[in-house]
Scaffold this active site. Structure first.
Site, PDB file in Angstrom:
ATOM      1  N   HIS A 185      -9.348   2.174   7.401  1.00 32.47           N
ATOM      2  CA  HIS A 185      -9.055   3.536   6.958  1.00 32.47           C
ATOM      3  C   HIS A 185      -9.635   4.587   7.899  1.00 32.47           C
ATOM      4  O   HIS A 185      -9.119   5.704   7.962  1.00 32.47           O
ATOM      5  CB  HIS A 185      -9.513   3.737   5.513  1.00 32.47           C
ATOM      6  CG  HIS A 185      -8.583   3.096   4.543  1.00 32.47           C
ATOM      7  ND1 HIS A 185      -7.477   3.733   4.054  1.00 32.47           N
ATOM      8  CD2 HIS A 185      -8.556   1.841   4.034  1.00 32.47           C
ATOM      9  CE1 HIS A 185      -6.817   2.907   3.265  1.00 32.47           C
ATOM     10  NE2 HIS A 185      -7.454   1.766   3.239  1.00 32.47           N
ATOM     11  N   GLU A 426       5.080  -4.474  -0.025  1.00 30.58           N
ATOM     12  CA  GLU A 426       3.929  -4.875   0.788  1.00 30.58           C
ATOM     13  C   GLU A 426       3.432  -6.271   0.447  1.00 30.58           C
ATOM     14  O   GLU A 426       2.447  -6.733   1.019  1.00 30.58           O
ATOM     15  CB  GLU A 426       2.802  -3.855   0.654  1.00 30.58           C
ATOM     16  CG  GLU A 426       2.399  -3.549  -0.777  1.00 30.58           C
ATOM     17  CD  GLU A 426       1.416  -2.389  -0.869  1.00 30.58           C
ATOM     18  OE1 GLU A 426       0.704  -2.124   0.101  1.00 30.58           O
ATOM     19  OE2 GLU A 426       1.378  -1.756  -1.927  1.00 30.58           O
ATOM     20  N   ASP A 450      -0.188  -4.110   4.872  1.00 36.17           N
ATOM     21  CA  ASP A 450      -0.471  -5.175   3.906  1.00 36.17           C
ATOM     22  C   ASP A 450       0.574  -6.283   3.964  1.00 36.17           C
ATOM     23  O   ASP A 450       0.257  -7.447   3.735  1.00 36.17           O
ATOM     24  CB  ASP A 450      -0.562  -4.599   2.491  1.00 36.17           C
ATOM     25  CG  ASP A 450      -1.987  -4.187   2.129  1.00 36.17           C
ATOM     26  OD1 ASP A 450      -2.926  -4.767   2.698  1.00 36.17           O
ATOM     27  OD2 ASP A 450      -2.156  -3.298   1.284  1.00 36.17           O
ATOM     28  N   CYS A 497       6.537   2.940   6.008  1.00 38.82           N
ATOM     29  CA  CYS A 497       5.426   3.895   5.907  1.00 38.82           C
ATOM     30  C   CYS A 497       4.120   3.311   6.420  1.00 38.82           C
ATOM     31  O   CYS A 497       3.087   3.964   6.369  1.00 38.82           O
ATOM     32  CB  CYS A 497       5.254   4.389   4.465  1.00 38.82           C
ATOM     33  SG  CYS A 497       4.754   3.121   3.294  1.00 38.82           S
TER      34      CYS A 497
END
Length: 537
Positions: A185, A426, A450, A497
Site C-alpha cells: 500500500h 479478484e 489479488d 483497476c
C-alpha cells in the site's frame, strides 16, 4: 557520499531532506499504587486533552465551518461529563492505572450509547471512544509522529496502510522503505501521489537521520546520501528531462481516449479519499474506476459514522460531476487491519474474513456504508462494487441488502438514484464463474493485484517471492481474457483497476481482450491515453 539500491515502484527523481518515521513507543500504563497520584495524572491528562481539542476546534471551525467543528466541541463537553468522571475515579480507587481507567470507562459508556435506539446517541459512542483514547494516549506518552515543516523524503522500516493514510501527502517528495513490495500500500500510495518510491532499500534509518540531503532515483532504484556535485547534477538533469516529458503529454489533455480504429476506452483514476478526486480531475481522468473505501476507515479509533461516509462520497460525486465513480465497499482484512472491529487473529488473513465476507457477516458495519452511498447517489454518477466475491450467492445477498437499504431511505423521504452494482473480480473462483456473475452484475472490474496473488498462490506482501509474482503469467492472462469475454457476451462492461491497468506492456492486450475501462493512479492517465490514441487495435 553513501549510496545503495532498492526496488523502484514508481519512477522519478526526488532530492531533499530525509525524515525517518519510527513507530511510536508507549510506556505501559502501570499504576503507581497510590490512587491520589493516579487521579492527579488523570486530571492533568484531561486538561491536556482539553487544550488539544480546543486547538482542533478552532482549526476545524476556520477550515470547515462551525457546523463541522461541533463534532470536536461535543468531545470537549464530554471531558466534563460527571458520570464519566465518577466512573474513572471509581476505577482508580479500585487500583487501576489512570490510563486504563480512562480507556475502560470510556469503552463502557461507548457501548451503552451504541446500544441505544436513537441514531444521534449511537453516533456519540464514537465521540466517547475518541475522547477516552485521547486521554489514554496522553497518559501513555504517545505524542504521535512529529513532522518538520516543508517537504521531505520519508524513510521507514515499513509503513502500514493505517499509517500512510495519516501522512501529509502533499509534503512528501518520495517514499523509501526497508521492507515492503511493489504491490504494497505504500507503493500504491506513491503511484496515486505520482512520487518516486523505493521498497526493500538497503538504507539504514540511522544513516538517513544523520544525512543533510537524500536523493532517490526512482528509475534505477538508487539512493544517495549527501550526493557529490556530479551525482547531484545528473539527478537534476533527469528531473528536468522528466518534467519536459510530462509537459509533452499535455497535448493529450482533453482528448478522447480512442484508438486509431475508433475503439473508445474510459481512462479512470484510482483514489482513496475525496482529496484524491481533485487530483483525478487535474490529471484529466474520465472518471473514478476505484475508490478504496477502506481508507475512510483506517487511521482512526472507531468506525466512521454514516454521516461521515456520506459527506466523503458526496464530495467525490460533486467533484467528479457527471463522470462515473465506482466505489468499492469496505475491503478491510489481510494487510489492512483496524483494531476497533474486534476481528480475531487469523493464521492466514489473506484467505480469511475480509472484504465482502466481513460485510455479509457484520451488517452493522455494511448497512451504514450502503446508506451513505445511496444518499450520496443523488449528487453524481455513483456505482458500487463488492470485493472478494467468490460465489454467486454472495453477490445476490449483497444486492438484496442494497435494495432493502434503498427502500428504507426512500420510505424516509431521502432522494436516491439507481446505483449500478458490479463485482470486483479478484479471486480465481469469480474469474471462472464470470459468465454466471455477469447475469447478476452491471459490470466487472478486475483487481489484478489479488487475482495474481490468488491464481499463483504467491503472497504479494512477501518480498522474498518477488520472482514468483508474475503479472504476465499465462494462467492469469487466460483468466483475464475469459473475464472480458464473459462480460462482452452478457452485454456489460469490464475494466481493470489493479496495477496492471497502467502497465504500458498490457494496454494493447487489454484492448484486444475487450476491456473498455482502465483505472490507474492519476499521474498515469495521460501517458496511457497517448498509448491508446497511438494503438491500431
Amino acid at each position: 557520499m553513501k549510496q545503495g539500491i532498492g526496488l523502484p515502484v514508481f519512477p522519478g527523481v526526488a532530492i531533499g531532506p530525509a525524515v525517518v518515521y519510527r513507530k511510536s513507543e508507549r510506556t505501559l500504563p502501570v499504576s503507581s499504587g497510590d490512587p491520589a497520584i493516579e487521579q492527579a495524572k488523570f486530571d492533568a491528562a484531561r486538561e491536556t486533552a482539553r487544550q488539544q481539542l480546543s486547538g482542533l476546534y478552532e482549526t476545524a471551525k476556520a477550515q470547515l465551518g462551525e457546523d463541522k467543528a461541533a463534532i470536536v466541541e461535543v468531545q470537549m463537553l464530554m471531558l466534563d461529563d460527571l458520570d464519566y468522571l465518577d466512573g474513572v475515579a471509581a476505577a482508580i480507587a479500585d487500583g487501576a492505572a489512570a490510563a486504563i481507567a480512562a480507556l475502560d470507562t470510556g469503552e463502557e459508556f461507548a457501548q451503552v450509547f451504541a446500544a441505544m435506539d436513537d441514531e444521534y446517541m449511537n453516533a456519540r459512542s464514537a465521540d466517547i471512544r475518541d475522547m477516552s483514547h485521547r486521554i489514554y494516549d496522553i497518559l501513555c506518552g504517545n505524542v504521535g509522529f512529529q513532522l518538520p515543516e516543508g517537504s521531505f523524503l520519508l524513510v521507514a522500516e515499513d509503513l502500514a496502510p493505517s499509517e500512510t493514510i495519516q501522512l501529509p501527502r502533499e509534503r512528501i517528495l518520495a517514499f523509501v522503505t526497508r521492507q515492503g513490495s511493489s504491490s504494497s500500500h505504500t507503493a500504491i500510495l506513491a503511484r496515486t501521489l505520482n512520487i518516486p518510491s523505493l521498497v526493500q532499500a538497503n538504507l539504514s534509518l540511522e544513516d538517513a537521520e544523520n544525512c543533510s540531503v537524500l536523493a532517490v532515483d526512482g528509475y534505477t532504484g538508487n539512493w544517495y546520501l549527501d550526493p557529490d556535485p556530479e551525482t547531484l547534477a545528473n539527478l537534476c538533469q533527469k528531473q528536468n528531462e522528466a518534467a519536459s516529458a510530462r509537459a509533452a503529454l499535455d497535448a493529450y489533455r482533453g482528448k478522447e481516449s480512442v484508438t486509431k480504429s475508433g475503439k473508445k476506452v474510459l481512462l479512470c483514476a484510482n483514489i482513496g479519499c475525496p482529496e484524491d478526486a481533485e487530483a483525478a480531475i487535474a490529471a484529466d481522468a474520465e472518471g473514478v474506476g476505484l475508490m478504496r473505501s477502506e481508507f475512510l476507515y483506517l487511521g482512526r479509533d472507531s468506525l466512521p459514522t454514516e454521516d461521515e461516509l456520506f459527506e466523503a462520497y458526496k464530495k467525490v460525486a460533486e467533484i467528479m460531476r457527471e463522470r462515473p465513480v465506482v466505489i468499492r465497499t469496505l475491503d478491510i482484512g489481510a494487510d489492512k487491519q483496524v483494531s476497533y472491529l474486534g476481528l480475531e487473529r487469523e493464521e492466514n488473513p489473506a484467505l480469511g474474513l475480509r472484504g465482502l465476507r466481513i460485510c455479509l457477516t457484520r451488517e452493522e458495519i455494511f448497512r451504514p456504508q450502503l446508506r451513505a452511498i445511496y444518499r450520496a447517489s443523488a449528487y453524481g454518477n455513483l456505482n458500487v462494487m463488492f470485493p472478494m466475491v467468490a460465489s454467486v450467492w454472495e453477490l445476490k445477498a449483497a444486492k438484496a441488502l442494497c435494495a432493502k437499504v434503498r427502500g428504507e431511505l426512500e420510505a424516509e423521504g431521502v432522494v436516491t438514484k439507481d446505483v449500478p452494482i458490479g463485482v470486483m473480480i479478484e479471486t480465481p473462483a469469480a474469474a471462472v464463474l464470470a459468465p454466471e456473475l455477469a447475469k447478476e452484475a452491471a459490470f466487472f472490474s478486475v483487481g489484478t493485484n489479488d487475482l495474481t496473488q490468488y491464481t499463483l498462490a504467491v503472497d504479494r506482501q512477501n518480498a522474498k517471492l518477488g520472482a514468483f509474482y508474475d503479472p504476465y503469467h499465462p494462467a492469469l492472462l487466460a483468466l483475464l481474457a475469459h473475464i472480458a469475454k464473459s462480460a462482452n457476451d452478457a452485454g456489460i462492461w469490464a475494466g481493470i483497476c489493479g496495477e496492471l491497468g497502467a502497465d504500458p506492456k498490457m494496454t494493447e492486450t487489454f484492448l484486444k481482450m475487450g476491456y473498455t475501462e482502465l483505472s490507474m493512479a492519476p499521474g498515469r492517465i495521460l501517458e496511457t491515453r497517448k498509448l491508446v490514441c497511438e494503438s491500431e487495435v
